[in-house]
Design a protein around this motif. Sequence first.
Motif, PDB file in Angstrom:
ATOM      1  N   THR A 100       0.843  -1.196   0.000  1.00 12.58           N
ATOM      2  CA  THR A 100       0.000   0.000   0.000  1.00 12.58           C
ATOM      3  C   THR A 100       0.878   1.245   0.000  1.00 12.58           C
ATOM      4  N   THR A 102       1.014   5.298   0.539  1.00 14.65           N
ATOM      5  CA  THR A 102       0.312   6.375   1.241  1.00 14.65           C
ATOM      6  C   THR A 102       0.632   7.699   0.555  1.00 14.65           C
ATOM      7  N   ASN A 115      -4.832   5.974   0.362  1.00 18.45           N
ATOM      8  CA  ASN A 115      -4.099   4.720   0.460  1.00 18.45           C
ATOM      9  C   ASN A 115      -4.354   3.918  -0.807  1.00 18.45           C
ATOM     10  N   LYS A 117      -3.683   0.680  -2.906  1.00 13.24           N
ATOM     11  CA  LYS A 117      -3.267  -0.712  -2.722  1.00 13.24           C
ATOM     12  C   LYS A 117      -2.871  -1.331  -4.064  1.00 13.24           C
TER      13      LYS A 117
END
Length: 394
Positions: A100, A102, A115, A117
């Motif tokens: 993930t 950020t 976030n 993924k």
Amino acid sequence: MTNSFFKLFALLLCGLFASCSEQNIPDIPNSGGNEQNTGFATIDQTQVKAKGGSFILRIKTNDEWKITCKDTWCTLTPTSGQGNRSITGRITANTGKERTATIDVTAGTEHVTFNLKQLPGDGSNPDPDPEPDPDPTPDPTPSGYAGRIEIPKLKGGSMNIFHTWTTKENGKETVTYSYEYDCTKKHVRWVAFTFDNYTCQSNVKRSNAWADDPNIPAQYRTTKSDYNPKYTRGHMVGSGDRVYSLAANKQTFYYSNMSPQLQENFNTGGGVWNKVEDQVQDWGQIQNVNDTVYIVKGATIDNESNIIEYYGSGVAVPLYYYIAVLSYKNKQYKGMAFYVKHTDDNKTSTVKPYAMSIRELEQKTNMNFFHNLENSIEDNVEINYNSSDWSWKN
């Protein structure tokens, strides 16, 4: 904060200063799916495949903004600026476990975290590809419509859409035009079409059949409010370029074929770009069934220094427009080009000062025109340009 708050805030500012419009602070589109919308920023996806790819982060604000991401496998360009903007993000291939990234976005006093993924590439995904090739165009012999003479070398990549519009009348397919659309800029890189003794005919009137292009994902489309009131909806393939059939003319009214253009002294009436387009249409009057004029019209959206601003919901406003012309008449090729600055204070009585060789235009735009020709023919028509070889309206 919510979109409703920003709408109210924008209206209050307009009332106080009487210098802005709601179009200057547009709503960020909601495409459904896995888009994440926070009010002043949106990301068009929250999950990417293991093989990597691209995404778009849009910002809607009048403030300065900044983006940070500490994960080196996720990059964004640019990472700072001011005002409305579409930012391109890229994800490299994942050969390990799910991960993930950020992404932090600040604009004035506002802050949001996304976030993003990425799926694993450790066996649960059967085809973890390497980082996407930024130029996957088949070379040297593109197939299908991409192999046509008028098609320039494609930029390719997951955020550039290549499509060819055709019509079928009396059992015969006719190519209307082709384009390559940059989703990150919400604008075509170029359009390409031909004039022959059929497509140069004038059989129908302007249709005004404004419509969404179904080939463009909803979150990357534009609408009328992305142009008005500051700019006009400037056709790239002109309505007047495709008046041989009603179906073809309607295809020129897809919003993917529009560019935000200044009106006075540029796009209408005696405007310089309008005069250039008229001149090219005049050269496109074909009598001989064996003759063809090949046209590429485009805008400078690849380089940020050649973009005036991002308007509406993040539509790039080009600083320059261009046309490359390849004429095949009497079994002979010749080529030339135009390069015109997008301004409303550039009056002219003749378009000759904007003419140049195709090779010179390639150097200005970093494009490769007419690369599907034989190399010897391509070099000759791109290097050699003589004004006296062309008939001029003025």
